[in-house]
Design a protein around this motif. Structure first.
Motif, PDB file in Angstrom:
ATOM      1  N   MET A 102       0.725  -1.012  -0.061  1.00 31.97           N
ATOM      2  CA  MET A 102      -0.019  -0.109   0.177  1.00 31.97           C
ATOM      3  C   MET A 102       0.987   1.194  -0.011  1.00 31.97           C
ATOM      4  O   MET A 102       1.757   1.393   0.935  1.00 31.97           O
ATOM      5  N   ASN A 103       0.614   2.326  -0.969  1.00 32.52           N
ATOM      6  CA  ASN A 103       1.373   3.428  -0.742  1.00 32.52           C
ATOM      7  C   ASN A 103       0.698   4.670  -0.703  1.00 32.52           C
ATOM      8  O   ASN A 103       1.235   5.743  -0.631  1.00 32.52           O
ATOM      9  N   ILE A 104      -0.710   4.295  -0.573  1.00 34.99           N
ATOM     10  CA  ILE A 104      -1.345   5.684  -0.056  1.00 34.99           C
ATOM     11  C   ILE A 104      -2.574   5.339   1.109  1.00 34.99           C
ATOM     12  O   ILE A 104      -3.452   4.098   0.805  1.00 34.99           O
ATOM     13  N   LEU A 105      -2.467   5.821   2.273  1.00 38.10           N
ATOM     14  CA  LEU A 105      -3.433   5.509   3.449  1.00 38.10           C
ATOM     15  C   LEU A 105      -4.537   6.529   3.258  1.00 38.10           C
ATOM     16  O   LEU A 105      -4.179   7.816   3.174  1.00 38.10           O
ATOM     17  N   CYS A 106      -5.588   6.094   3.268  1.00 40.69           N
ATOM     18  CA  CYS A 106      -6.788   7.064   3.476  1.00 40.69           C
ATOM     19  C   CYS A 106      -7.463   6.888   4.616  1.00 40.69           C
ATOM     20  O   CYS A 106      -7.655   5.834   5.335  1.00 40.69           O
ATOM     21  N   LEU A 107      -7.749   7.993   5.261  1.00 41.99           N
ATOM     22  CA  LEU A 107      -8.381   8.108   6.506  1.00 41.99           C
ATOM     23  C   LEU A 107      -9.870   9.053   6.543  1.00 41.99           C
ATOM     24  O   LEU A 107      -9.943   9.924   5.480  1.00 41.99           O
ATOM     25  N   GLY A 108     -10.451   8.676   7.270  1.00 41.23           N
ATOM     26  CA  GLY A 108     -11.891   9.678   7.590  1.00 41.23           C
ATOM     27  C   GLY A 108     -11.928  10.642   8.488  1.00 41.23           C
ATOM     28  O   GLY A 108     -11.746  10.211   9.629  1.00 41.23           O
ATOM     29  N   GLY A 109     -11.794  11.841   7.932  1.00 42.45           N
ATOM     30  CA  GLY A 109     -11.907  12.759   8.827  1.00 42.45           C
ATOM     31  C   GLY A 109     -13.307  12.939  10.071  1.00 42.45           C
ATOM     32  O   GLY A 109     -13.179  13.596  11.068  1.00 42.45           O
ATOM     33  N   ARG A 110     -14.154  12.254   9.682  1.00 45.43           N
ATOM     34  CA  ARG A 110     -15.331  12.348  10.112  1.00 45.43           C
ATOM     35  C   ARG A 110     -15.728  11.132  10.954  1.00 45.43           C
ATOM     36  O   ARG A 110     -16.638  10.955  11.611  1.00 45.43           O
ATOM     37  N   THR A 111     -14.871  10.149  10.671  1.00 47.08           N
ATOM     38  CA  THR A 111     -15.171   8.571  11.417  1.00 47.08           C
ATOM     39  C   THR A 111     -13.986   8.412  11.976  1.00 47.08           C
ATOM     40  O   THR A 111     -14.093   7.626  13.153  1.00 47.08           O
ATOM     41  N   THR A 112     -12.784   9.037  12.032  1.00 46.63           N
ATOM     42  CA  THR A 112     -11.538   8.736  13.030  1.00 46.63           C
ATOM     43  C   THR A 112     -11.094   9.613  13.767  1.00 46.63           C
ATOM     44  O   THR A 112     -10.866  10.699  13.358  1.00 46.63           O
ATOM     45  N   GLY A 113     -10.858   9.536  15.053  1.00 41.64           N
ATOM     46  CA  GLY A 113     -10.298  10.486  15.943  1.00 41.64           C
ATOM     47  C   GLY A 113      -8.650  11.002  15.611  1.00 41.64           C
ATOM     48  O   GLY A 113      -8.211   9.899  15.088  1.00 41.64           O
ATOM     49  N   ILE A 114      -8.313  11.948  16.072  1.00 41.48           N
ATOM     50  CA  ILE A 114      -6.921  12.356  15.331  1.00 41.48           C
ATOM     51  C   ILE A 114      -5.835  11.514  16.106  1.00 41.48           C
ATOM     52  O   ILE A 114      -4.862  11.170  15.354  1.00 41.48           O
ATOM     53  N   GLU A 115      -5.916  11.063  17.350  1.00 42.62           N
ATOM     54  CA  GLU A 115      -5.071  10.096  17.859  1.00 42.62           C
ATOM     55  C   GLU A 115      -4.811   8.696  17.095  1.00 42.62           C
ATOM     56  O   GLU A 115      -3.634   8.293  17.033  1.00 42.62           O
ATOM     57  N   VAL A 116      -6.147   8.255  16.940  1.00 43.65           N
ATOM     58  CA  VAL A 116      -5.881   7.055  16.228  1.00 43.65           C
ATOM     59  C   VAL A 116      -5.303   7.058  14.683  1.00 43.65           C
ATOM     60  O   VAL A 116      -4.326   6.342  14.015  1.00 43.65           O
ATOM     61  N   ALA A 117      -5.751   8.358  14.044  1.00 45.66           N
ATOM     62  CA  ALA A 117      -5.471   8.595  12.724  1.00 45.66           C
ATOM     63  C   ALA A 117      -3.952   8.676  12.819  1.00 45.66           C
ATOM     64  O   ALA A 117      -3.198   8.197  11.821  1.00 45.66           O
ATOM     65  N   TRP A 118      -3.248   9.275  13.888  1.00 44.25           N
ATOM     66  CA  TRP A 118      -1.655   9.583  14.017  1.00 44.25           C
ATOM     67  C   TRP A 118      -0.974   8.166  14.009  1.00 44.25           C
ATOM     68  O   TRP A 118      -0.098   8.022  13.630  1.00 44.25           O
TER      69      TRP A 118
END
Ligand code: RB5
Length: 152
Positions: A102-118
């Protein structure tokens, strides 16, 4: 490592937070926008340029954000050489690189909190493709589709 990042309005706030954290950790961050919060913007306008930058090697890895992360991953995967996936956990963010390159990580700004995203971002960036024969074999089957006139 040079990291690209992009987001529509649904991921704009998270992008700003991640850009700051990445810069603090010493990464070179290329921001593909949006540079302002525009509630009418469209995720392909950021996902496609970023995916092209990853596919051509201008940036080594990409991070894409939209409200759910779904639209961003759908759009990015239309670019040959982009391997984008929506992740909600650190395991997938790491293993997606190790096994699937995988070379691109996609995240949901409305579904995932910033600490988990980080956590996801750190796992993604620190992971490397294993190069194991079985993973290469599977990846080759995916790459063959990109060569196929029928698939494009
Ligand atoms: C935009 O409102 C929203 O649809 C977009 O950010 C994303 O979630 C699409 O998958």
């Amino acid at each position: 490592m040079r990291v690209g990042i992009g987001a529509d309005h649904g991921g704009f706030l998270m992008k700003e937070q991640l850009v700051r954290k990445l810069a603090e950790e010493g990464y070179e961050v290329i921001d593909f926008g949006n540079m302002v919060h525009d509630p009418d913007d469209d995720y392909p306008d950021f996902a496609i340029p970023l995916a092209r930058a990853v596919a051509t090697g201008y940036v080594e890895r990409g991070i894409l954000l939209c409200g759910s992360g779904v639209g961003a991953s759908v759009a990015a995967n239309k670019v040959s050489g982009a391997r984008a996936a929506l992740c909600h956990d650190d395991y997938s963010s790491r293993q997606g690189v190790e096994d699937d390159d995988m070379n691109i990580l996609c995240l949901g700004g409305r579904t995932t909190g910033i600490e988990v995203a980080w956590d996801c971002v750190r796992n993604f960036i620190n992971a490397r493709f294993s190069g194991a024969a079985r993973h290469n074999r599977r990846l080759e089957k995916v790459k063959q589709l990109e060569q196929s006139v029928v698939a494009r």
